[in-house]
Design an enzyme around this catalytic site. Structure first.
Site, short mmCIF file in Angstrom:
data_model
loop_
_atom_site.label_atom_id
_atom_site.label_comp_id
_atom_site.label_asym_id
_atom_site.label_seq_id
_atom_site.Cartn_x
_atom_site.Cartn_y
_atom_site.Cartn_z
N CYS A 287 -104.44 21.20 -28.24
CA CYS A 287 -103.16 21.92 -28.12
C CYS A 287 -102.92 22.96 -29.21
CB CYS A 287 -102.02 20.92 -28.09
SG CYS A 287 -102.18 19.76 -26.74
N LYS B 54 -107.58 13.31 -34.50
CA LYS B 54 -106.56 12.60 -35.28
C LYS B 54 -106.65 11.13 -34.92
CE LYS B 54 -102.60 12.82 -32.15
NZ LYS B 54 -101.20 13.18 -32.03
N LYS C 174 -91.70 25.91 -26.14
CA LYS C 174 -92.90 25.09 -26.29
C LYS C 174 -93.92 25.74 -27.22
CE LYS C 174 -96.35 22.47 -25.70
NZ LYS C 174 -96.50 21.06 -25.92
N LYS D 284 -105.41 26.11 -29.49
CA LYS D 284 -105.42 27.04 -28.35
C LYS D 284 -104.02 27.63 -28.11
CE LYS D 284 -103.88 24.34 -24.61
NZ LYS D 284 -102.76 24.60 -23.75
N THR E 36 -98.34 24.08 -20.68
CA THR E 36 -97.98 25.10 -21.67
C THR E 36 -98.51 26.45 -21.21
OG1 THR E 36 -98.14 23.45 -23.40
CG2 THR E 36 -98.25 25.75 -24.10
N GLU F 64 -93.42 20.14 -22.05
CA GLU F 64 -93.66 18.77 -22.53
C GLU F 64 -94.01 18.82 -24.02
OE1 GLU F 64 -93.54 15.71 -20.92
OE2 GLU F 64 -93.76 15.23 -23.04
N PHE F 65 -93.46 17.89 -24.78
CA PHE F 65 -93.69 17.90 -26.23
C PHE F 65 -94.42 16.65 -26.72
CE2 PHE F 65 -89.85 20.33 -25.23
CZ PHE F 65 -90.18 21.57 -25.75
N ARG G 176 -96.99 13.86 -28.05
CA ARG G 176 -98.15 13.84 -28.93
C ARG G 176 -99.13 12.80 -28.42
NH1 ARG G 176 -94.93 11.49 -33.72
NH2 ARG G 176 -93.97 10.57 -31.87
N GLU G 177 -100.42 13.11 -28.50
CA GLU G 177 -101.41 12.09 -28.18
C GLU G 177 -101.24 10.95 -29.18
OE1 GLU G 177 -105.35 13.69 -27.80
OE2 GLU G 177 -104.62 15.31 -26.53
#
Ligand code: UGA
Length: 442
Positions: free
Chosen positions: A269, A332, A213, A272, A124, A154-155, A157-158
């Site tokens: 993410c 999370k 993004k 920041k 990003t 890239e999208f 999610r952890e």
């Protein structure tokens, strides 16, 4: 068609991308400067927690499609397609993103590219970065005019990294419109199985792809802070933000997802990225529009203070001599990531104000200990709540949301629970003799 791919950076993004590209049938080399991390990966072990990824990693190492190296020379000789997947953290003491790792990959890799290749940036970055790096590649690469740089944000999610990589909502590719080349055709080869699934594939100019993004993350952050601002109003009026979110979420234009009020967003993410967005807009002279994101950031940070206040009230106005049991340290559930975790931030603040704070998290204990060594850590949920004057649920792991009031009743000193994620049933907890406080609900 199988491609020869190198992925630079083997953190969340890079390790997932490398393993998933191998899963698609490509020959993949993961590249990192950290030998320890690579040694682990090469044995099929992940340096972080990500459900489902270890299986993909091991299967592809065993199949011989996935290897790791520290050698840029080896990567340049091996691959025709290069993905940059290193981190772009917030700069110390500034809002802007620190691009030094991305720049280091380009500076080291480009001079070694002696035959045609495409470099896809995934990290990003602020708009304008890809154009600048593209010019740098053209200066440095010996294969003059034959090395292209494109951007492919890239999208993922952890917690859902494998699914999001193999079945993303969309693929976005930014190409240099002034220098038409092969990047789109190469991306179509790399992602062929995904395109067969009819996953939307959007080809844009470089700046648009970079902004897609950052805008996506800014929107998600705004959605969370919006509902948290509404939660503040609910608190003032006695309304219930969870029911409100269900009701407005039925409107397809609004949607229920990312409307959970609570202690707000954290992680490596969203925080920041919105700050980097504000910094970039300021530099481009479009700063005024981003008063909005400053507010999103402050609403988010305010939730953490509010939570500390709620806990202080719950223990009678002062933390001195109080015991607080904290359930959750990760930013999370389904993650062991504690970067900018609201849970740990709150636990740390409460401890600094004089309470004895004991934390339990199913996966993030090691990372939490490293970041906040002065907090106390317990081996399980009940131990974290032993003798507590207040129990705080700060990450909505299933094992916490499934806990019965009777499971903890014997452990605590006082039956007081604060639900920072609105993930418990207030009726059930109050019915079992607990004092219950949620966020923006009576
Ligand atoms: C986020 C984005 O969701 C991904 O699409 C993006 O690719 C990724 O950042 C990135 O830029 O790499 P991630 O950081 O894994 O993914 O986490 P999210 O699932 O977005 O959650 C972010 C934070 O928001 C968490 O702290 C979560 O607890 C919080 N959250 C989420 C809420 O407070 N309320 C909600 O309703 C949803």
């Amino acid at each position: 068609m199988s491609c020869r791919i190198a992925v630079f950076g083997t953190g969340y993004l890079g390790a997932t991308h490398a393993a998933c590209m191998a899963e698609l049938g490509h020959d993949v080399l993961g590249v990192d400067i950290d030998e320890g991390k690579l040694a682990k990966l090469a044995m099929g072990e992940l340096p972080f927690y990500e459900p489902g990824l270890p299986d993909v990693l091991r299967a592809n190492i065993d199949a011989g499609r996935l290897r790791f190296t520290t050698s840029y020379q080896e990567a340049a000789e091996f691959a025709d397609v290069h993905f940059i997947a290193v981190g772009t953290p917030q700069k110390q003491g500034e809002l802007a993103a620190d691009l030094r790792h991305v720049e280091a990959v380009v500076e080291s890799l480009a001079p070694l590219l002696t035959r045609p290749a495409v470099i896809f940036g995934k990290s990003t970055v602020p708009a304008g970065t890809a154009a600048r790096l593209g010019a740098r590649v053209r200066t440095l690469a010996p294969a003059t005019g034959q090395v292209e740089l494109a951007w492919n944000p890239e999208f993922l999610r952890e917690g859902f990294a494998v699914k999001d990589t193999l079945h993303p909502d969309r693929i976005v590719l930014g190409v240099d419109r002034d220098r038409p080349g092969n990047a789109e055709a190469v991306a179509r080869d790399v992602y062929a199985p995904l395109l067969e699934e009819q996953i939307p594939f959007l080809v844009t100019d470089l700046a648009t792809s970079e902004l897609v993004k950052t805008s996506a993350n800014a929107f998600l952050a705004t959605k969370i802070s919006f509902i948290n601002a509404i939660a503040e109003v609910c608190e003032a009026t006695g309304a219930d933000v969870s029911v409100l979110a269900d009701a407005i979420g039925h409107d397809a234009r609004i949607g229920r997802r990312f409307l959970n009020a609570g202690i707000g967003f954290g992680g490596g993410c969203l925080p920041k990225d919105i700050r980097a967005f504000i910094a970039m807009a300021g530099e481009l002279g479009a700063g005024q529009a981003f008063a909005l994101l400053r507010e999103v950031d402050s609403i988010n940070m305010r939730r953490r203070n509010k939570m500390v206040e709620l806990a202080r009230e719950a223990v009678g106005g002062s933390f001195i001599g109080a015991r607080v049991g904290v359930l959750g340290a990760a930013f999370k559930p389904d993650s062991d990531d504690v970067r900018d975790s609201p849970a740990l931030n709150i636990a740390g603040q409460i401890q600094l104000q004089g309470a004895a704070v004991t934390v339990y998290d199913p996966e993030a204990m090691q990372n939490a200990r490293q970041l906040f060594p002065t907090l106390q850590y317990a081996p399980d949920m009940t131990a974290a709540c032993a003798g507590a004057d207040v129990v705080m649920i700060l990450t909505e792991w299933t094992q916490f949301t499934a806990v019965e009031p009777t499971d903890l009743a014997g452990a605590v000193r006082r039956r007081v629970v604060i639900d920072g994620r609105n993930c418990l049933d207030p009726v059930k907890w109050r019915g079992a003799g607990w004092s219950y406080r949620g966020i923006g609900r009576p």
